[in-house]
Design an enzyme around this catalytic site. Structure first.
Site, PDB file in Angstrom:
ATOM      1  NE  ARG A  37      -0.605  -0.381   4.941  1.00  0.00           N
ATOM      2  CZ  ARG A  37      -0.910   0.171   6.114  1.00  0.00           C
ATOM      3  NH1 ARG A  37      -1.821   1.117   6.184  1.00  0.00           N
ATOM      4  NH2 ARG A  37      -0.318  -0.225   7.211  1.00  0.00           N
ATOM      5  CG  HIS A 445      37.711  -7.307  31.736  1.00  0.00           C
ATOM      6  ND1 HIS A 445      36.662  -7.024  32.587  1.00  0.00           N
ATOM      7  CD2 HIS A 445      38.774  -6.575  32.184  1.00  0.00           C
ATOM      8  CE1 HIS A 445      37.077  -6.166  33.510  1.00  0.00           C
ATOM      9  NE2 HIS A 445      38.360  -5.880  33.280  1.00  0.00           N
TER      10      HIS A 445
END
EC number: 1.8.1.4
Length: 475
Positions: A37, A445
């Site tokens: 649409r 880390h």
């Protein structure tokens, strides 16, 4: 006179579910037509949903981070908002992505037909477009027609100051005082955007917590962060809305309801979405649509009509783009002759607020309701070096384990970019990982990501970054 097209597969709707299905069909050698649409591919998600909201949330996040730097010695002046340029930024993001989809459709030779499509029979769809009508005759169809915002009968939705999510994302203005009806994901994301742009925000929610689907401990972290930014009215509902010349007057009842009708410059109604199943003349194809507008399917995404499939929001909750994409792949592959099924263990959910609230698999409330013997392991970001250094130490990572098998069955993260950390947990559940598998995987880390591994260490009793409740007692 109508134009006529024949195709092996027609896909009705070009949101993430629909275009993914169409592109997969084309890649599998099927002659494919897609009906949409909007003038561009991408559906609600790309045009008026997920993507424009994230563009605006990015702007909001930068504004808030700049303000927060004042405490660390970096002082900026008050931000000056050029709403037209912000809107252009949002449109640029949309155009880049929809343009990319148009290019991929062309490359795959997918025929795009723009307009509203409705069934006229079990093998035909008529499309009403700007250039007239087109009749598509198909061997197989995939319905991906999505959903629309819920409208309440006592609200004057025709007033331009009453918004749905599409209106809010148009960013026509920044209202002085904005009411958000609904404390779910869409409402809170828009609250985040408009607060950063200068609006005073009220949020009304009928339940006793925001984001009702998430666990309370995770939402509590989010609520603590935003309680001074938004006026939260929990266990409260709207009973009347009246549009007057000087504003929208809203009456409420419940725990936090004001005594008198409150005046707002705009009201965003964000109380959920309804599927578009009843807008397609589905009965003309013999399709069964339930009273809510959903189309029932099996695990191959097949409807009660064997050559018609359905995917995305229109087949049921959760109404999430990433669910629809995978359903689209399955439908395309089944049509091509493959014996594939949609059978995920988990589907992630994310509120892209600040901080983000994200979860996957079982929530704690679901585990309790199902009588699962479970154990929760949490790692607070207050113990994360990266979180402290990044000024987001109020976050938390939570894993839920089956107490007997030690397998992870759910997880949740609240914190900055929490949604980006969810993938490992989802994969772990799909792969049947236990706590040891996660704990023994070396996580980099210092990262926020390592909080997932550290939460698993909490369960295993091997954690050294926190006091260890499972440590052996010294004699």
């Amino acid at each position: 006179m109508s134009k006529e097209i024949k195709a092996q597969v027609v896909v009705l709707g070009a949101g993430p579910a629909g275009y993914s299905a169409a592109f997969r069909c084309a890649d599998l050698g099927l002659d494919t037509v897609i009906i949409e649409r909007y003038n561009t591919l991408g559906g609600v998600c790309l045009n008026v949903g997920c993507i424009p909201s994230k563009a605006l949330l990015h702007v909001a996040k930068v504004i808030e981070e700049a303000k927060a730097l004042t405490e660390h010695g970096i002082v900026f002046g008050e931000p000056k908002t050029d709403i037209d340029k912000v809107r252009l930024w949002k449109e640029k993001v949309i155009n880049q992505l929809t343009g990319g989809l148009a290019g991929m459709a062309k490359m795959r030779k997918v025929n795009v037909v723009n307009g509203y499509g409705k069934f006229t029979g079990p093998n035909t769809i008529e499309v009403d477009g700007e250039e007239g009508k087109t009749v598509v005759t198909f061997d197989n169809a995939i319905v991906a027609a999505g959903s629309r915002p819920i409208k309440l009968p006592f609200i004057p939705h025709e007033d331009p100051r009453i918004w749905d999510s599409t209106d809010a994302l148009e960013l026509k203005e920044v209202p002085g005082k904005l009411l958000i009806m609904g404390g779910g994901i869409i409402g809170l994301e828009m609250a985040t955007v408009y607060h950063s742009l200068g609006s005073k925000i009220d949020v009304v929610e009928m339940f006793d917590q925001l984001i009702p689907a998430a666990d309370k401990d995770m939402v509590k972290v989010y609520t603590k962060r935003i309680k001074d930014k938004f006026n939260l009215m929990l266990e409260t509902k709207v009973t009347a809305v009246e549009a007057k010349e000087d504003g929208i007057y809203v009456s409420m009842e419940g725990k936090s309801a004001p005594a008198q009708a409150e005046r707002y410059d705009a009201v965003l109604v964000a109380i959920g979405r309804v599927p578009n199943g009843k807008l397609l003349d589905a009965e003309k194809a013999g399709l069964e649509v339930d009273e809510r507008g959903f189309i029932r399917v099996d695990k191959q995404m097949r409807t009660n009509v064997p050559h018609i499939f359905a995917i995305g929001d229109i087949v049921g909750q959760p109404m999430l783009a990433h669910k629809g994409v995978h359903e689209g792949h399955v439908a395309a592959e089944v049509i091509s002759g493959k014996k594939h099924y949609f059978d995920p263990k988990v589907i992630p959910s994310i509120a892209y607020t600040e901080p983000e609230v994200a979860w996957v698999g079982k929530t704690e409330k679901e585990a309790k309701a199902e009588g699962i013997n479970y154990e929760v392991a949490t790692f607070p970001w207050a113990a994360s070096g990266r979180a402290i250094a990044s000024d987001c130490a109020d976050g938390m990572t939570k894993l839920i384990f089956d107490k007997e098998t030690h397998r992870v069955i759910g997880g949740a993260i609240v914190g900055t970019n929490g949604g980006e950390l969810l993938g490992e947990i989802g994969l772990a559940i799909e792969m049947g990982c236990d706590a040891e598998d996660i704990a023994l995987t070396i996580h980099a880390h210092p990262t926020l990501h390592e909080s997932v591994g550290l939460a698993a260490e909490v369960f295993e009793g091997t954690i050294t970054d926190l006091p260890n409740a499972k440590a052996k007692k010294k004699k």
